[in-house]
Design an enzyme around this catalytic site. Structure first.
Site: not given
Ligand code: GRF
Length: 207
Positions: A109, A150
């Protein structure tokens, strides 16, 4: 050998990094499957181009919820999945999966949970809220997934500075860079048995 399944809905940059990591550590971990709710996303495109098995599982109101859950569970079982990494998966994980894969589902997250987590805090919303709060630090959290969105046990957090001139995009990019580094680092610890549970708290054992 640990079979990993990544769940992703978006651009999939963490998924790409996890795949690179799995290739480097191929004697220990195999990225066996991508599950997505979105057939039209970067993660699925990458899976197609890189011969990674993927499955689109969508909950539609036409189908009974139990059929949706069964499809997901069955897919994980058929692929003999040991570990699940959520990487930008925008749907709630059914409770049946959480129970079956207790302590085996990780999420990343883009904030220092419990701050800026929960309903509505995804994507740019998180970074926008951080900037609006005026806080000078944010970060990344890796946690186990449990019933509360979360709120599962936190395994690792890394701070990231918020600079005065940051736009949401600047901050998102800085945070994502850290995500890419630490998701693999933590999964590496996991596959090397360096994560131990003390009661309901996961602890990283010193090497
Ligand atoms: C990331 O910022 C992750 O923390 C959140 O969703 C985003 C996904 O980014 N859960 P990506 O698709 O891996 O570029």
């Amino acid at each position: 050998m640990l079979n990993l399944c990544v769940f992703a809905s978006g651009s999939g940059s963490n998924f790409v990094e996890l795949n690179k990591f799995a290739i480097k550590n191929k004697t220990k971990i195999f990225l066996k499957l991508l599950i997505s709710n979105n057939s039209n996303c970067g993660a699925v495109d990458y899976a197609k181009k890189n011969q990674i098995d993927y499955k689109i599982i969508k909950f539609s109101r036409v189908v009974d919820y139990s059929i949706y859950v069964y499809e997901m569970l069955n897919c994980l079982k058929k692929n003999d999945i040991h570990l699940i990494a959520l990487a930008g998966y925008l749907k709630k994980i059914p409770i049946e999966i959480i129970e079956k894969y207790n302590r085996k589902i990780l999420n990343i997250h883009p904030s220092l949970l419990p701050k800026f987590g929960g309903k509505g805090y995804y994507g740019m919303n998180v970074h926008k809220a951080v900037i609006e709060s005026g806080l000078k630090k944010t970060g990344v959290t890796i946690h186990f997934v449990d019933k509360e969105y979360d709120k599962g046990p936190i395994l690792y957090q890394q701070e990231v500075p918020v600079l005065d001139e940051d736009t949401e995009k600047d901050l998102a990019a800085r945070v994502l860079k850290v995500e890419h580094k630490i998701y693999k680092r933590i999964i590496k610890l996991l596959i090397n048995n360096r994560i131990e549970w003390v009661g309901d708290k996961p602890i990283i054992k010193e090497s």
